[in-house]
Design a protein around this motif. Structure first.
Motif, mmCIF file in Angstrom:
data_model
loop_
_atom_site.group_PDB
_atom_site.id
_atom_site.type_symbol
_atom_site.label_atom_id
_atom_site.label_comp_id
_atom_site.label_asym_id
_atom_site.label_seq_id
_atom_site.Cartn_x
_atom_site.Cartn_y
_atom_site.Cartn_z
ATOM 1 N N PRO A 42 0.819 -1.215 0.000
ATOM 2 C CA PRO A 42 0.000 0.000 0.000
ATOM 3 C C PRO A 42 0.854 1.268 0.000
ATOM 4 O O PRO A 42 1.968 1.295 0.543
ATOM 5 N N SER A 43 0.337 2.303 -0.587
ATOM 6 C CA SER A 43 1.015 3.595 -0.618
ATOM 7 C C SER A 43 1.271 4.084 0.808
ATOM 8 O O SER A 43 0.377 4.057 1.664
ATOM 9 N N GLY A 44 2.505 4.502 1.059
ATOM 10 C CA GLY A 44 2.863 4.986 2.381
ATOM 11 C C GLY A 44 3.357 3.907 3.318
ATOM 12 O O GLY A 44 3.872 4.213 4.398
ATOM 13 N N TRP A 45 3.198 2.652 2.915
ATOM 14 C CA TRP A 45 3.689 1.546 3.742
ATOM 15 C C TRP A 45 5.144 1.262 3.400
ATOM 16 O O TRP A 45 5.581 1.425 2.264
ATOM 17 N N THR A 46 5.868 0.772 4.384
ATOM 18 C CA THR A 46 7.251 0.357 4.160
ATOM 19 C C THR A 46 7.308 -1.071 3.629
ATOM 20 O O THR A 46 8.035 -1.376 2.689
ATOM 21 N N ALA A 47 6.544 -1.943 4.249
ATOM 22 C CA ALA A 47 6.561 -3.366 3.902
ATOM 23 C C ALA A 47 5.335 -3.750 3.085
ATOM 24 O O ALA A 47 4.321 -3.043 3.076
ATOM 25 N N ALA A 48 5.448 -4.873 2.413
ATOM 26 C CA ALA A 48 4.322 -5.411 1.651
ATOM 27 C C ALA A 48 3.262 -5.956 2.604
ATOM 28 O O ALA A 48 3.563 -6.366 3.733
ATOM 29 N N HIS A 84 11.984 -2.974 -8.130
ATOM 30 C CA HIS A 84 10.594 -2.535 -8.166
ATOM 31 C C HIS A 84 10.111 -2.322 -6.730
ATOM 32 O O HIS A 84 10.499 -3.059 -5.815
ATOM 33 N N TYR A 85 9.256 -1.332 -6.547
ATOM 34 C CA TYR A 85 8.844 -0.980 -5.182
ATOM 35 C C TYR A 85 8.173 -2.142 -4.451
ATOM 36 O O TYR A 85 8.260 -2.251 -3.208
ATOM 37 N N THR A 86 7.515 -3.029 -5.186
ATOM 38 C CA THR A 86 6.870 -4.158 -4.529
ATOM 39 C C THR A 86 7.897 -5.147 -3.983
ATOM 40 O O THR A 86 7.727 -5.699 -2.890
ATOM 41 N N ASN A 87 8.974 -5.364 -4.750
ATOM 42 C CA ASN A 87 10.029 -6.266 -4.282
ATOM 43 C C ASN A 87 10.745 -5.673 -3.078
ATOM 44 O O ASN A 87 11.142 -6.394 -2.150
ATOM 45 N N LYS A 88 10.917 -4.365 -3.090
ATOM 46 C CA LYS A 88 11.494 -3.691 -1.923
ATOM 47 C C LYS A 88 10.587 -3.900 -0.709
ATOM 48 O O LYS A 88 11.058 -4.051 0.424
ATOM 49 N N GLY A 89 9.283 -3.936 -0.963
ATOM 50 C CA GLY A 89 8.337 -4.175 0.123
ATOM 51 C C GLY A 89 8.495 -5.560 0.730
ATOM 52 O O GLY A 89 8.336 -5.741 1.944
#
Length: 288
Positions: A42-48, A84-89
């Motif tokens: 989610p937007s603003g979240w650090t983790a997935a 990708h931001y999701t993988n970073k999550g």
């Protein structure tokens, strides 16, 4: 996860894609899955928040062939570019040790949720992460490089019990339209996914074509070789059982099944593998 505790019941353990997209939290729409991607951060979240595995039929890909590592832990592939931001999550979920939800497709648009799960290792050289399904796997992951053969087998058993078996059950029951292939009973909580070639056999893969939706009494009778299925897909009850005299369950539940044909899934790809049926029938004959 609290919502899923109430939403997923033994009678209806699966969730629909649209209700996951339309989920509302504190008065605001808050999707539990991404509309386009397999990882929801989610937007603003650090983790997935969640990961998703889409439904793939047995005919398109051997089930779970690339999901289980040699250490017994399940793997989940990155979403494209490792940065990708999701993988970073996913990596942040690993670093922060926070739980996620894993939605696993049992048919198009229908998912079986597994939660809580944890990212227990990041393997960027393979573009994947390892996933722990319970706290015992999280503990084992601390010394993953030095796991003993016994610990690896234990980890694999956890993965099969926690994910493979429930997933196999749900896919088989859906394929058979939520009814017993022998007696047509339609109470989902009383249905099992029976292996044709037993799962203890290395060829007893958790594919729908190696399964039958059976009520609990007929599953037990099939496993105990009280009845078998001939290659023409007709039920055969063991001769000594046909000669017994007992109450209505024996008469109507078992003896009446003799020479009845099993119901088949609508989709040809989901129908029983005939080689498996023939092999299992020979085991039934030998046992009799």
């Amino acid at each position: 996860m609290d919502w899923l505790d109430h939403r997923s019941t033994p009678e209806n353990p699966v969730v629909q894609r649209q209700e996951l997209l339309d989920f509302v939290f504190e008065g605001q729409r808050f999707p539990l899955i991404d509309n386009q991607l397999g990882i929801r951060k989610p937007s603003g979240w650090t983790a997935a928040l969640s990961i998703l595995t889409t439904y793939t039929s047995d005919g398109a890909r051997a089930p779970y062939e690339d999901a289980l590592g040699a250490d017994g832990f399940l793997r989940y592939k990155y979403q494209g570019n490792p940065q990708h931001y999701t993988n970073k999550g996913l990596r942040e979920a690993h670093a922060l040790k926070v739980p996620l939800i894993w939605f696993f497709g049992v048919r198009p648009g229908v998912y079986l949720p597994f939660y809580p799960v944890w990212i227990i290792a990041d393997e960027p050289h393979l573009s994947q992460v390892a996933v722990g399904l319970d706290q015992s796997q999280v503990t084992l992951a601390h010394d993953a490089a030095s796991l003993s053969p016994l610990e690896r087998r234990y980890s694999e058993r956890i993965s099969r019990q926690r994910l493979h078996q429930p997933l196999f059950r749900q896919r088989v029951i859906y394929a058979y339209d939520s009814s017993c292939a022998m007696c047509r009973l339609r109470h989902i909580s009383l249905l099992d996914a029976a292996h044709i070639v037993p799962d203890r056999d290395e060829r007893g893969i958790p594919a729908v074509s190696n399964g039958l939706a059976l009520c609990k009494i007929h599953h037990a009778a099939y496993d105990e070789n009280i009845l078998g299925i001939r290659p023409d897909l007709t039920i055969q009850v063991r001769s000594d059982i046909l000669q017994e005299v007992d109450g209505p369950m024996l008469q109507h539940g078992l003896q009446a099944m003799n020479n009845a044909r099993i119901a088949l899934p609508r989709r040809r790809v989901d129908r029983p593998n005939m080689e498996a049926i023939e092999e299992r029938y020979e085991r039934f004959r030998a046992a009799g």
